[in-house]
Design an enzyme around this catalytic site. Structure first.
Site, PDB file in Angstrom:
ATOM      1  N   CYS A   1     144.036  68.504  15.644  1.00  0.00           N
ATOM      2  CA  CYS A   1     144.140  68.951  14.240  1.00  0.00           C
ATOM      3  C   CYS A   1     143.145  70.086  13.952  1.00  0.00           C
ATOM      4  O   CYS A   1     143.327  71.186  14.447  1.00  0.00           O
ATOM      5  CB  CYS A   1     143.962  67.757  13.308  1.00  0.00           C
ATOM      6  SG  CYS A   1     144.585  68.079  11.646  1.00  0.00           S
TER       7      CYS A   1
ATOM      8  N   HIS B   1     147.658  63.292  15.441  1.00  0.00           N
ATOM      9  CA  HIS B   1     146.437  62.538  15.728  1.00  0.00           C
ATOM     10  C   HIS B   1     146.691  61.360  16.672  1.00  0.00           C
ATOM     11  O   HIS B   1     146.984  60.266  16.188  1.00  0.00           O
ATOM     12  CB  HIS B   1     145.853  61.995  14.417  1.00  0.00           C
ATOM     13  CG  HIS B   1     145.250  63.046  13.547  1.00  0.00           C
ATOM     14  ND1 HIS B   1     143.918  63.384  13.613  1.00  0.00           N
ATOM     15  CD2 HIS B   1     145.799  63.837  12.600  1.00  0.00           C
ATOM     16  CE1 HIS B   1     143.665  64.340  12.729  1.00  0.00           C
ATOM     17  NE2 HIS B   1     144.789  64.634  12.102  1.00  0.00           N
TER      18      HIS B   1
ATOM     19  N   GLU C   1     144.484  59.630  18.126  1.00  0.00           N
ATOM     20  CA  GLU C   1     143.451  58.608  17.900  1.00  0.00           C
ATOM     21  C   GLU C   1     143.804  57.678  16.746  1.00  0.00           C
ATOM     22  O   GLU C   1     143.168  56.647  16.570  1.00  0.00           O
ATOM     23  CB  GLU C   1     142.083  59.277  17.676  1.00  0.00           C
ATOM     24  CG  GLU C   1     141.813  59.826  16.289  1.00  0.00           C
ATOM     25  CD  GLU C   1     142.469  61.175  16.008  1.00  0.00           C
ATOM     26  OE1 GLU C   1     143.333  61.613  16.803  1.00  0.00           O
ATOM     27  OE2 GLU C   1     142.134  61.799  14.970  1.00  0.00           O
TER      28      GLU C   1
END
Lengths: 78, 210
Positions: B86, B192, B194
């Site tokens: 990002c 993302h 994560e």
């Protein structure tokens, strides 16, 4: 010495701020063909020699203030 | 393996990336934006998402010129892997380690939703799951990948497109969601991973990402 750096988004890119303002103005029948929004940066540099100072202002602009992929600039002495 | 995780003022995904790194069994080395670091102290660096330096000037512009990124550039030159997520993607583009730039979404809105991306070219360093399609969350206002035509053609020809969006959610040219450098050790994406490690998070396609 002071320098004014005018930075505008390149024409090929969608300028969302400019478009929003343009749409608003035209909703109120202002007859705006195009509105583009950029930024104006004032640099006050320590160098007193005009040529050296301008060289430095251009260096700062091209290395940091500007992304040439998406923006263009003009510089003026203030 | 020691993994460096960079934090700038305004980074807000660094702790999520720390958790992801630990979940994969790696040791985390926190890296602060003001400090250069010994490039031999880590095997990999992750530049997480957020709003580094408040997105002032341009997204990622000031972060890209910070001391820590000078070391990240040195590390990338050695062939060690660097991942951007990002805002990390925006920063890596601004450093010149990756081609192109991320500009405002074509519809002008911030998007925050789950999306599907497809692997186009792979790298041995990241995204190690066997899945070709990954369902991951995105959250960005400036995620539209842009490069001029010659640059874009070069990215395609050199196999530098990492991921494409299955559905173009932000106006990215050629549906690009992630790119790599030519050597494929520096790679970044807007979604993302994560935030998608375990099923309780809504999806686990981000596991085995590093």
């Amino acid at each position: 010495m002071k320098w004014g750096i005018k930075i505008l988004p390149r024409e090929v890119l969608l300028d969302t701020q400019g478009r929003a303002v343009q749409d608003y103005l035209n909703q109120n029948s202002q007859g705006v063909n195009q509105c583009r929004i950029g930024k104006y940066i004032v640099l006050d540099l320590k160098q007193t020699d005009a040529a050296e100072s301008k060289k430095k202002a251009i260096e700062i602009t091209e290395q940091t203030l500007l992304n040439p992929l998406i923006e263009t600039y003009t510089i003026e002495s203030l | 393996m020691k993994v460096g995780v960079v934090t700038f003022p305004g980074t807000n995904c660094d702790q999520d990336v720390v958790k992801m790194t630990q979940a994969h069994g790696y040791e985390v080395v926190p890296l602060w934006h003001k400090d250069r670091f010994d490039i031999n102290s880590v095997k990999m660096v992750i530049v997480p998402g957020g709003f580094s330096y408040g997105d002032y000037l341009r997204c990622g512009a000031l972060a890209a010129r910070s001391p820590v990124m000078a070391s990240v550039k040195d590390l990338a030159k050695t062939g060690r892997p660097v991942l951007g997520i990002c805002n990390g993607f925006q920063i890596l583009c601004e450093t010149g380690l990756l081609p192109g730039v991320l500009v405002r979404n074509d519809h002008g809105h911030f998007i925050d939703k789950w999306t599907v991306i497809e692997t186009v070219n792979s790298t041995s360093h990241f995204s190690k799951s066997d899945k070709k399609k990954l369902r991951l969350p995105v959250a960005h206002g400036e995620g539209r990948f842009y490069a001029d035509k010659p640059e874009l053609d070069k990215i395609e020809e050199q196999g530098q497109v990492w991921f494409r969006y299955a559905e173009n959610i932000n106006g990215s040219l050629n549906n690009i969601a992630g790119v790599m450098n030519k050597e494929k050790n520096v790679a970044a994406l807007m979604p993302h991973p994560e935030r998608a490690l375990f099923d309780w998070m809504g999806g686990s396609d981000g596991f085995k990402f590093i």
